[in-house]
Design an enzyme around this catalytic site. Sequence first.
Site, short mmCIF file in Angstrom:
data_model
loop_
_atom_site.label_atom_id
_atom_site.label_comp_id
_atom_site.label_asym_id
_atom_site.label_seq_id
_atom_site.Cartn_x
_atom_site.Cartn_y
_atom_site.Cartn_z
N THR A 132 0.82 -1.21 0.00
CA THR A 132 0.00 0.00 0.00
C THR A 132 0.86 1.27 0.00
OG1 THR A 132 -1.43 1.30 1.47
CG2 THR A 132 -0.14 -0.39 2.51
N ASP A 133 0.27 2.36 -0.46
CA ASP A 133 0.97 3.66 -0.39
C ASP A 133 1.03 4.18 1.05
OD1 ASP A 133 -1.74 4.31 -0.08
OD2 ASP A 133 -1.75 5.89 -1.61
N GLU A 134 0.21 3.58 1.95
CA GLU A 134 0.13 4.13 3.31
C GLU A 134 1.43 3.98 4.09
OE1 GLU A 134 -3.59 3.44 5.30
OE2 GLU A 134 -4.63 3.17 3.41
N TYR A 158 -2.10 -0.49 10.92
CA TYR A 158 -2.20 -1.14 9.60
C TYR A 158 -0.98 -0.83 8.76
CZ TYR A 158 -3.40 -1.61 4.64
OH TYR A 158 -3.36 -1.90 3.29
N LYS A 162 2.07 -3.30 7.40
CA LYS A 162 2.38 -3.49 5.98
C LYS A 162 3.84 -3.09 5.72
CE LYS A 162 0.10 -4.64 2.96
NZ LYS A 162 -0.25 -5.97 2.40
P1 NAD Z 1 -9.52 -7.48 2.12
O1 NAD Z 1 -9.51 -7.17 3.57
O2 NAD Z 1 -10.75 -7.21 1.31
O3 NAD Z 1 -9.15 -9.02 1.88
C1 NAD Z 1 -8.13 -9.66 2.57
C2 NAD Z 1 -8.26 -11.17 2.31
O4 NAD Z 1 -7.19 -11.82 3.01
C3 NAD Z 1 -9.55 -11.77 2.83
O5 NAD Z 1 -10.09 -12.66 1.88
C4 NAD Z 1 -9.13 -12.51 4.09
O6 NAD Z 1 -9.95 -13.63 4.39
C5 NAD Z 1 -7.72 -12.93 3.73
N1 NAD Z 1 -6.88 -13.15 4.92
C6 NAD Z 1 -6.74 -12.33 5.99
N2 NAD Z 1 -5.91 -12.89 6.89
C7 NAD Z 1 -5.49 -14.06 6.35
C8 NAD Z 1 -4.60 -15.08 6.81
N3 NAD Z 1 -3.98 -15.00 8.00
N4 NAD Z 1 -4.38 -16.14 5.99
C9 NAD Z 1 -5.01 -16.24 4.79
N5 NAD Z 1 -5.87 -15.31 4.34
C10 NAD Z 1 -6.11 -14.24 5.11
O7 NAD Z 1 -8.27 -6.69 1.54
P2 NAD Z 1 -8.07 -6.00 0.10
O8 NAD Z 1 -8.61 -4.64 0.15
O9 NAD Z 1 -8.51 -6.94 -0.95
O10 NAD Z 1 -6.48 -5.88 0.09
C11 NAD Z 1 -5.66 -6.92 -0.44
C12 NAD Z 1 -4.21 -6.51 -0.33
O11 NAD Z 1 -3.99 -5.30 -1.04
C13 NAD Z 1 -3.76 -6.24 1.11
O12 NAD Z 1 -2.46 -6.76 1.27
C14 NAD Z 1 -3.77 -4.73 1.23
O13 NAD Z 1 -2.82 -4.28 2.17
C15 NAD Z 1 -3.39 -4.33 -0.18
N6 NAD Z 1 -3.88 -3.02 -0.63
C16 NAD Z 1 -5.21 -2.69 -0.51
C17 NAD Z 1 -5.65 -1.46 -0.98
C18 NAD Z 1 -7.11 -1.08 -0.91
O14 NAD Z 1 -7.46 0.06 -1.24
N7 NAD Z 1 -8.02 -1.97 -0.53
C19 NAD Z 1 -4.75 -0.56 -1.56
C20 NAD Z 1 -3.39 -0.94 -1.67
C21 NAD Z 1 -2.97 -2.17 -1.20
P1 TYD Z 2 -10.81 3.92 3.98
O1 TYD Z 2 -11.72 3.48 2.88
O2 TYD Z 2 -10.96 3.30 5.32
O3 TYD Z 2 -9.31 3.77 3.42
P2 TYD Z 2 -7.90 4.28 4.06
O4 TYD Z 2 -8.11 4.71 5.46
O5 TYD Z 2 -7.07 3.05 3.97
O6 TYD Z 2 -7.45 5.39 3.16
O7 TYD Z 2 -10.97 5.49 4.14
C1 TYD Z 2 -10.76 6.38 3.07
C2 TYD Z 2 -10.88 7.77 3.61
O8 TYD Z 2 -12.24 8.01 4.03
C3 TYD Z 2 -10.04 8.01 4.85
O9 TYD Z 2 -9.51 9.35 4.82
C4 TYD Z 2 -11.02 7.88 6.02
C5 TYD Z 2 -12.32 8.36 5.41
N1 TYD Z 2 -13.54 7.73 5.95
C6 TYD Z 2 -14.61 8.53 6.40
O10 TYD Z 2 -14.57 9.78 6.35
N2 TYD Z 2 -15.73 7.91 6.90
C7 TYD Z 2 -15.82 6.56 6.99
O11 TYD Z 2 -16.85 6.03 7.49
C8 TYD Z 2 -14.73 5.75 6.51
C9 TYD Z 2 -14.79 4.25 6.57
C10 TYD Z 2 -13.61 6.38 6.00
#
Ligand code: NAD
Ligand code: TYD
Length: 360
Positions: A132-134, A158, A162
């Site tokens: 992630t960019d975070e 989080y 990561k």
């Molecule tokens: P998500 O929370 O929707 O899905 C995570 C999946 O991992 C789930 O299916 C869960 O059951 C599985 N999981 C969790 N713990 C596990 C374990 N111990 N063993 C096996 N499986 C396990 O997450 P996402 O949004 O799909 O993100 C996927 C990846 O991409 C993550 O690594 C996250 O850090 C990264 N990422 C997400 C975003 C975003 O905007 N969602 C952006 C950049 C990077």
């Molecule tokens: P989120 O989707 O949780 O992603 P991340 O925190 O990983 O960027 O949140 C996106 C942005 O929206 C973040 O600045 C927090 C804000 N947010 C709200 O304002 N209200 C909400 O209920 C949630 C879940 C997020």
Amino acid sequence: MILVTGGAGFIGANFVLDWLARNDEPVLNVDKLTYAGNLGNLSTLDGDARHLFVHADICDNEAMAALLAQHRPRAIVHFAAESHVDRSIHGPAEFIRTNVNGTFSLLEAARQYWGALGAADKAAFRFLHVSTDEVYGSLGPNDPPFTETTPYAPNSPYSASKAGSDHLVRAYHHTYGMPVLTTNCSNNYGPYHFPEKLIPLMITNALAGKALPVYGDGQQVRDWLYVGDHCAAIRRVLEAGRTGEVYNVGGWNEKANLDVVHTLCDLLDALSPRADGGSYRTQIAYVTDRPGHDRRYAIDARKIERELGWKPAETFETGLRKTVQWYLSHQEWVANIQSGAYLKWMESNYGQRLAQSALA
Ligand code: NAD
Ligand code: TYD
């Protein structure tokens, strides 16, 4: 075949579906099925022999080693993680367990497997770590976007977990020569996004006539990328990325949260008007801010474009419209998720916040 971890979650499921729509190379999908994992995301693959699902925890090193020995994948694409910042604030332990210890356990199994491969398979093997960019922390309003050399400064449990996993992956390349690749991507949105995150939460709450909880002043900025574009970037990095390298992936789409919520309300007003004729914007409620809330993320995605020719295909307008339409036509999927566990989370994260905003 390739091994995907976390393929029942939001991005992982999109990746598996897109992968098998494009070619016939089988996917071994390893997922623990936490609250965020949902096999319903993959129901269109029921009976498809190219998709093999295994219910397992990446922290279980022996299980990971056995799966690698049995199925002999040519690559691992590692999505599995705890992914929600607010949950990491309520309970960081699971984030350390899965994101740090789990990645370590998977890396160890992969190292053992990769080390025993013949020369050609060893050279061709890839461990692609999805991050992630975070991990780069928070930007000021005039700072340039994050590049691959921006120093790490994670601010939430989080992002810290990561960051820890990214460092382990890096070390396995540097120390053992393992052919790893890391992608650091900005905020995704699109189909199958769990409705605890901003965009699906706002859509589902709006349609249910509930408050739209905007944290703080709503001026925090995120760089949004359509999930299909992220999946395309991962496929491209897997195919042609230089091992040991990091690729930043982003949408060139910086938006303040409040603007995102306004756009969603306007789309819903047009596509699914409220019965009373009012705008969904009237449901917006400003609530207590997230502790340690990062103000701005933005990705400089020039390296992946220059080296690998990837850039996003969707604009925010086209991607968001598709996403809203997907939620409107998949209300049963949403209803299935909104189980007891989901309601408990909504109460613990929003109960007090909304009560305070109503009093203000
Ligand atoms: P998500 O929370 O929707 O899905 C995570 C999946 O991992 C789930 O299916 C869960 O059951 C599985 N999981 C969790 N713990 C596990 C374990 N111990 N063993 C096996 N499986 C396990 O997450 P996402 O949004 O799909 O993100 C996927 C990846 O991409 C993550 O690594 C996250 O850090 C990264 N990422 C997400 C975003 C975003 O905007 N969602 C952006 C950049 C990077
Ligand atoms: P989120 O989707 O949780 O992603 P991340 O925190 O990983 O960027 O949140 C996106 C942005 O929206 C973040 O600045 C927090 C804000 N947010 C709200 O304002 N209200 C909400 O209920 C949630 C879940 C997020």
